[in-house]
Design a protein around this motif. Sequence first.
Motif, PDB file in Angstrom:
ATOM      1  N   VAL A 108       0.855  -1.194   0.000  1.00 40.22           N
ATOM      2  CA  VAL A 108       0.000   0.000   0.000  1.00 40.22           C
ATOM      3  C   VAL A 108       0.888   1.240   0.000  1.00 40.22           C
ATOM      4  O   VAL A 108       2.088   1.163   0.343  1.00 40.22           O
ATOM      5  N   PRO A 109       0.361   2.394  -0.367  1.00 42.49           N
ATOM      6  CA  PRO A 109       1.173   3.619  -0.330  1.00 42.49           C
ATOM      7  C   PRO A 109       1.619   3.956   1.095  1.00 42.49           C
ATOM      8  O   PRO A 109       0.987   3.570   2.085  1.00 42.49           O
ATOM      9  N   GLN A 110       2.695   4.688   1.157  1.00 46.51           N
ATOM     10  CA  GLN A 110       3.222   5.085   2.455  1.00 46.51           C
ATOM     11  C   GLN A 110       2.223   5.991   3.186  1.00 46.51           C
ATOM     12  O   GLN A 110       1.464   6.729   2.558  1.00 46.51           O
ATOM     13  N   ASN A 111       2.234   5.899   4.525  1.00 52.76           N
ATOM     14  CA  ASN A 111       1.328   6.650   5.407  1.00 52.76           C
ATOM     15  C   ASN A 111      -0.102   6.157   5.331  1.00 52.76           C
ATOM     16  O   ASN A 111      -1.011   6.834   5.818  1.00 52.76           O
ATOM     17  N   THR A 112      -0.299   4.989   4.736  1.00 53.01           N
ATOM     18  CA  THR A 112      -1.643   4.413   4.770  1.00 53.01           C
ATOM     19  C   THR A 112      -1.988   3.963   6.179  1.00 53.01           C
ATOM     20  O   THR A 112      -3.106   4.184   6.662  1.00 53.01           O
ATOM     21  N   PHE A 113      -1.049   3.336   6.849  1.00 57.67           N
ATOM     22  CA  PHE A 113      -1.216   2.898   8.218  1.00 57.67           C
ATOM     23  C   PHE A 113      -0.211   3.634   9.116  1.00 57.67           C
ATOM     24  O   PHE A 113       0.665   4.360   8.637  1.00 57.67           O
ATOM     25  N   TRP A 114      -0.347   3.396  10.409  1.00 59.48           N
ATOM     26  CA  TRP A 114       0.479   4.125  11.388  1.00 59.48           C
ATOM     27  C   TRP A 114       1.971   3.846  11.207  1.00 59.48           C
ATOM     28  O   TRP A 114       2.377   2.705  10.945  1.00 59.48           O
ATOM     29  N   MET A 115       2.770   4.928  11.341  1.00 59.70           N
ATOM     30  CA  MET A 115       4.231   4.839  11.266  1.00 59.70           C
ATOM     31  C   MET A 115       4.827   5.412  12.543  1.00 59.70           C
ATOM     32  O   MET A 115       4.408   6.473  13.018  1.00 59.70           O
ATOM     33  N   ALA A 116       5.798   4.714  13.110  1.00 65.54           N
ATOM     34  CA  ALA A 116       6.509   5.216  14.290  1.00 65.54           C
ATOM     35  C   ALA A 116       7.455   6.340  13.875  1.00 65.54           C
ATOM     36  O   ALA A 116       7.994   6.354  12.754  1.00 65.54           O
ATOM     37  N   ASP A 117       7.640   7.293  14.803  1.00 67.30           N
ATOM     38  CA  ASP A 117       8.494   8.452  14.497  1.00 67.30           C
ATOM     39  C   ASP A 117       9.963   8.136  14.805  1.00 67.30           C
ATOM     40  O   ASP A 117      10.582   8.721  15.686  1.00 67.30           O
ATOM     41  N   ILE A 118      10.532   7.218  14.040  1.00 68.12           N
ATOM     42  CA  ILE A 118      11.915   6.786  14.235  1.00 68.12           C
ATOM     43  C   ILE A 118      12.810   7.562  13.280  1.00 68.12           C
ATOM     44  O   ILE A 118      12.531   7.645  12.070  1.00 68.12           O
ATOM     45  N   ASN A 119      13.894   8.125  13.839  1.00 66.61           N
ATOM     46  CA  ASN A 119      14.832   8.916  13.042  1.00 66.61           C
ATOM     47  C   ASN A 119      16.251   8.696  13.561  1.00 66.61           C
ATOM     48  O   ASN A 119      16.461   8.150  14.653  1.00 66.61           O
TER      49      ASN A 119
END
Length: 473
Positions: A108-119
């Motif tokens: 699926v396209p990015q940001n479709t589901f939750w993403m952790a704020d890892i950097n």
Amino acid sequence: MQLFNCRLFELIAIFLGVFNALNDTDFANGVEHEVRLLRKLEKVLPKSFPPADMINRTVLAFVDINQISDVNEKDGYLTIQLWIYCLYMTPSASWNPEDFGNRSQITVPQNTFWMADINVLNALQVKYESFDRQIVDSWGAVAFWASLVTMNVACSFEISLFPFDQHQCDITIGAWIMPQRIYNIRPLGNDEDLDVVHVPLRFYRENDEWDLQRPVHISMKERTWNDGDEDKMDSLIVHLKLKRRHLFHVIIFVVPNALLYLLSGLVFVIPVESGEKISFAITILLAQFVSLGTISDLLPSSSLSFPKIGYFCEAAICHMTLDTFLAIIVVKCHFAHGTHRMGVRTRRLISSNFMKVFGLLPCPKKKSFPGSDESHFKEPPRHLEKQPNGESSGTTTSSKWLSGLKGQKISSSDMSSVQEKLRNAVKQIEFLESEENAEYLWAYFGKFLDRVFLYVHTVLTVFVILFSLFYQA
């Protein structure tokens, strides 16, 4: 017209392909299965916050090293490329592939589901080359971020052992804002029971100048924004240990410096008459100064961590400066006959057996003047010898011979011989005080100083080399 016909045939072919696909039962069923699966996932996977059934509220991070592009010691940073994959597990997102047309994954396209704020938290500059898709697996794994990260990481370099130095740089990857009560971060590695995980280095490409020490550890650390904060955030620390490949620097830098230092002793072997003594010493000294500038070009201008080989170069420069000063003294003494008179003690020194300590023969007390015959001073005529107390004629000295002339009758021929000897003696004494003999004595004294300074130079060279080796060790 021909180009228009080609375009027309292409459009017709595309239209026919789409029409056949829409009428294809398998294709239609595949689209239907994918739509049903996507609707199911949208119900259980939120977009703005973590799923409620996320296993252990844990995000797994996989880190691998692609390559080390540059180690800039002068500016204090490391350029590196990392592969970073992040995923989490949620049982509600799992499905049976047979119910959805044997589909085990969906993209699926990015940001479709939750993403952790890892950097990357300690990078000076970061460039993300992200894969702009999210992948959900049938067993409930959501890979929400995959990226090739190129970054400049600030490092503190310990250069005191250059070119045999080793450095350690840490890369911190973690949550930017979200605390542990929202989610935790754990490394995806060899064994979940281990506190320290190793980077697999499956994609690593070796660097020509630096050797990455194995194994590369990943450890965990908690951090807070403020000292009194109760909300702690997880972070992963990638520990890099780099060792310089020293062969290039040994051949290009260390060996030439050592050879220059050893060649500097030849200044006391070159004779003064060649006229190249001082120029050779100054040339070697300038070459050493240029070599010292190489360190300044390669390494940072740090007073906290100064390379030990720099101390060796400084000691060599001071030693070569002393050699140049001593060479000037030798040349000055060699040509001192025109301005200075040699003292008695100096004459006795260069005429004594002490010269044999330095591998030189004692200087003769007198030098033959042109046209003189020194054999006249060795022994008197045989018929005038007086041999009291049974002494042999071979041991009779000139002084005994002259004292033995008292009371004897001397013929006119013998008188002429005695007068000739006296005249030669006067000439010899005058010659000893002449400028030519003074030049000879000062030149011999300069040769003596050359030998003494060569011995001093050798002792200092051995001391500097041994001290540098032990200090480096």
